[in-house]
Design a protein around this motif. Sequence first.
Motif, PDB file in Angstrom:
ATOM      1  N   LEU A  20      51.067  41.633  52.178  1.00  0.00           N
ATOM      2  CA  LEU A  20      52.050  42.663  52.497  1.00  0.00           C
ATOM      3  C   LEU A  20      51.365  44.020  52.404  1.00  0.00           C
ATOM      4  O   LEU A  20      50.450  44.200  51.589  1.00  0.00           O
ATOM      5  CB  LEU A  20      53.220  42.624  51.502  1.00  0.00           C
ATOM      6  CG  LEU A  20      54.195  41.450  51.567  1.00  0.00           C
ATOM      7  CD1 LEU A  20      55.206  41.557  50.429  1.00  0.00           C
ATOM      8  CD2 LEU A  20      54.905  41.388  52.909  1.00  0.00           C
ATOM      9  N   PRO A  21      51.785  44.996  53.199  1.00  0.00           N
ATOM     10  CA  PRO A  21      51.240  46.349  53.044  1.00  0.00           C
ATOM     11  C   PRO A  21      51.553  46.870  51.640  1.00  0.00           C
ATOM     12  O   PRO A  21      52.639  46.628  51.099  1.00  0.00           O
ATOM     13  CB  PRO A  21      51.985  47.150  54.114  1.00  0.00           C
ATOM     14  CG  PRO A  21      52.499  46.141  55.083  1.00  0.00           C
ATOM     15  CD  PRO A  21      52.773  44.903  54.293  1.00  0.00           C
ATOM     16  N   PHE A  22      50.598  47.568  51.053  1.00  0.00           N
ATOM     17  CA  PHE A  22      50.803  48.062  49.693  1.00  0.00           C
ATOM     18  C   PHE A  22      50.058  49.368  49.490  1.00  0.00           C
ATOM     19  O   PHE A  22      49.154  49.722  50.253  1.00  0.00           O
ATOM     20  CB  PHE A  22      50.315  47.019  48.666  1.00  0.00           C
ATOM     21  CG  PHE A  22      48.824  46.803  48.661  1.00  0.00           C
ATOM     22  CD1 PHE A  22      48.005  47.534  47.808  1.00  0.00           C
ATOM     23  CD2 PHE A  22      48.233  45.877  49.518  1.00  0.00           C
ATOM     24  CE1 PHE A  22      46.629  47.348  47.807  1.00  0.00           C
ATOM     25  CE2 PHE A  22      46.858  45.684  49.525  1.00  0.00           C
ATOM     26  CZ  PHE A  22      46.053  46.427  48.662  1.00  0.00           C
ATOM     27  N   GLU A  23      50.451  50.054  48.443  1.00  0.00           N
ATOM     28  CA  GLU A  23      49.730  51.221  47.954  1.00  0.00           C
ATOM     29  C   GLU A  23      49.129  50.855  46.604  1.00  0.00           C
ATOM     30  O   GLU A  23      49.584  49.933  45.947  1.00  0.00           O
ATOM     31  CB  GLU A  23      50.695  52.408  47.810  1.00  0.00           C
ATOM     32  CG  GLU A  23      51.392  52.785  49.104  1.00  0.00           C
ATOM     33  CD  GLU A  23      52.649  53.588  48.857  1.00  0.00           C
ATOM     34  OE1 GLU A  23      52.779  54.197  47.765  1.00  0.00           O
ATOM     35  OE2 GLU A  23      53.529  53.591  49.741  1.00  0.00           O
ATOM     36  N   GLY A  24      48.098  51.587  46.188  1.00  0.00           N
ATOM     37  CA  GLY A  24      47.400  51.246  44.960  1.00  0.00           C
ATOM     38  C   GLY A  24      46.180  50.395  45.258  1.00  0.00           C
ATOM     39  O   GLY A  24      45.659  50.412  46.382  1.00  0.00           O
ATOM     40  N   THR A  25      45.732  49.620  44.272  1.00  0.00           N
ATOM     41  CA  THR A  25      44.525  48.818  44.463  1.00  0.00           C
ATOM     42  C   THR A  25      44.726  47.393  43.974  1.00  0.00           C
ATOM     43  O   THR A  25      45.454  47.139  43.019  1.00  0.00           O
ATOM     44  CB  THR A  25      43.317  49.422  43.710  1.00  0.00           C
ATOM     45  OG1 THR A  25      43.604  49.436  42.302  1.00  0.00           O
ATOM     46  CG2 THR A  25      43.018  50.830  44.191  1.00  0.00           C
ATOM     47  N   SER A  26      44.065  46.471  44.662  1.00  0.00           N
ATOM     48  CA  SER A  26      43.995  45.059  44.272  1.00  0.00           C
ATOM     49  C   SER A  26      42.591  44.569  44.577  1.00  0.00           C
ATOM     50  O   SER A  26      42.112  44.709  45.711  1.00  0.00           O
ATOM     51  CB  SER A  26      45.015  44.222  45.047  1.00  0.00           C
ATOM     52  OG  SER A  26      44.735  42.836  44.901  1.00  0.00           O
ATOM     53  N   ASN A  27      41.937  43.985  43.587  1.00  0.00           N
ATOM     54  CA  ASN A  27      40.576  43.504  43.809  1.00  0.00           C
ATOM     55  C   ASN A  27      40.522  42.348  44.806  1.00  0.00           C
ATOM     56  O   ASN A  27      39.508  42.125  45.460  1.00  0.00           O
ATOM     57  CB  ASN A  27      39.925  43.087  42.487  1.00  0.00           C
ATOM     58  CG  ASN A  27      40.581  41.873  41.850  1.00  0.00           C
ATOM     59  OD1 ASN A  27      41.810  41.762  41.811  1.00  0.00           O
ATOM     60  ND2 ASN A  27      39.780  40.968  41.323  1.00  0.00           N
ATOM     61  N   LEU A  28      41.628  41.617  44.961  1.00  0.00           N
ATOM     62  CA  LEU A  28      41.644  40.491  45.895  1.00  0.00           C
ATOM     63  C   LEU A  28      41.868  40.954  47.330  1.00  0.00           C
ATOM     64  O   LEU A  28      41.263  40.435  48.263  1.00  0.00           O
ATOM     65  CB  LEU A  28      42.737  39.500  45.501  1.00  0.00           C
ATOM     66  CG  LEU A  28      42.565  38.810  44.152  1.00  0.00           C
ATOM     67  CD1 LEU A  28      43.762  37.915  43.862  1.00  0.00           C
ATOM     68  CD2 LEU A  28      41.274  37.999  44.105  1.00  0.00           C
ATOM     69  N   ALA A  29      42.747  41.924  47.516  1.00  0.00           N
ATOM     70  CA  ALA A  29      43.061  42.388  48.870  1.00  0.00           C
ATOM     71  C   ALA A  29      41.866  43.033  49.538  1.00  0.00           C
ATOM     72  O   ALA A  29      41.805  43.107  50.775  1.00  0.00           O
ATOM     73  CB  ALA A  29      44.234  43.371  48.815  1.00  0.00           C
ATOM     74  N   ASP A  30      40.906  43.510  48.752  1.00  0.00           N
ATOM     75  CA  ASP A  30      39.723  44.151  49.325  1.00  0.00           C
ATOM     76  C   ASP A  30      38.735  43.148  49.928  1.00  0.00           C
ATOM     77  O   ASP A  30      37.813  43.542  50.648  1.00  0.00           O
ATOM     78  CB  ASP A  30      38.999  44.966  48.249  1.00  0.00           C
ATOM     79  CG  ASP A  30      39.791  46.192  47.818  1.00  0.00           C
ATOM     80  OD1 ASP A  30      40.661  46.634  48.599  1.00  0.00           O
ATOM     81  OD2 ASP A  30      39.552  46.697  46.712  1.00  0.00           O
ATOM     82  N   LEU A  31      38.904  41.857  49.637  1.00  0.00           N
ATOM     83  CA  LEU A  31      37.946  40.845  50.080  1.00  0.00           C
ATOM     84  C   LEU A  31      38.236  40.407  51.512  1.00  0.00           C
ATOM     85  O   LEU A  31      39.364  40.508  51.997  1.00  0.00           O
ATOM     86  CB  LEU A  31      38.015  39.623  49.161  1.00  0.00           C
ATOM     87  CG  LEU A  31      37.714  39.849  47.675  1.00  0.00           C
ATOM     88  CD1 LEU A  31      38.020  38.583  46.891  1.00  0.00           C
ATOM     89  CD2 LEU A  31      36.269  40.265  47.475  1.00  0.00           C
TER      90      LEU A  31
END
Length: 252
Positions: free
Chosen positions: A53-64
């Motif tokens: 889903l679109p999100f704001e902030g950071t996720s180490n998994l979404a960057d992969l």
Amino acid sequence: MTLLSLRNLTVRRGECPVVDTASLSISAGECVGLIGPNGAGKTSLLRGALGLLPFEGTSNLADLSARDRAARVAWLPQTREIAWPMTVERVVALGRLPYLARGAGLAGADQDAVTAALKRMGLTAFRTRRATELSGGEQARVLIARTLAQDTPLLMADEPIAGLDPAAQIATLQVFQSLAGEGRAVLTSLHDLSLAARYCTRLVIIGSGRIVADGAPRDVLTPRILADVFHLKADIFATPQGPVVIPLGVLT
């Protein structure tokens, strides 16, 4: 080792934040229960963390990249359906796709992972059965086995025991507990508070999109939190297996 790191994760539906600045870290060896009432934001948090889903902030998994993410985390969504008349073994073997070159068949290690996943979920005798011929609860166990065959450091599951009979619910959570004991990690949303308290090393409580409590089950399952978040009056009994929550009524 940190396997999931979220910082100020916000997921919106239109202008409304359904997950509001959630920060969360999960390390190897943890089995973490994500609990909260319907509509609290549990599914949106899980999907946002994965970049679904679109999100704001950071996720180490979404960057992969998608392939790298699939080697780091196995995902079991809430909506589960097996549409094609494949054997149980073939459905479970889909968990090995992140490790296969295009067009390649299963190697010995892949077959071993599939066999181990079938055994863990009590499905060895179903191996050659068509998955579409099984009951809904049995199909749910097949899809859990598929995530186990993926053999990732982190498993994320959205209401994995919904629709399972009590014995299968306990068996599934025992598997998740054993994964944590082996040095992996599990993040799973659950509705049964007593089972969550028994099998999870830690509970994260979410209400109205915000994380309101995070800690050991005995510390976060309190009458005040149950009243504030779940609008629930309940008795809480301490047992050697963890707190047992007996709902008594709804607070209005």
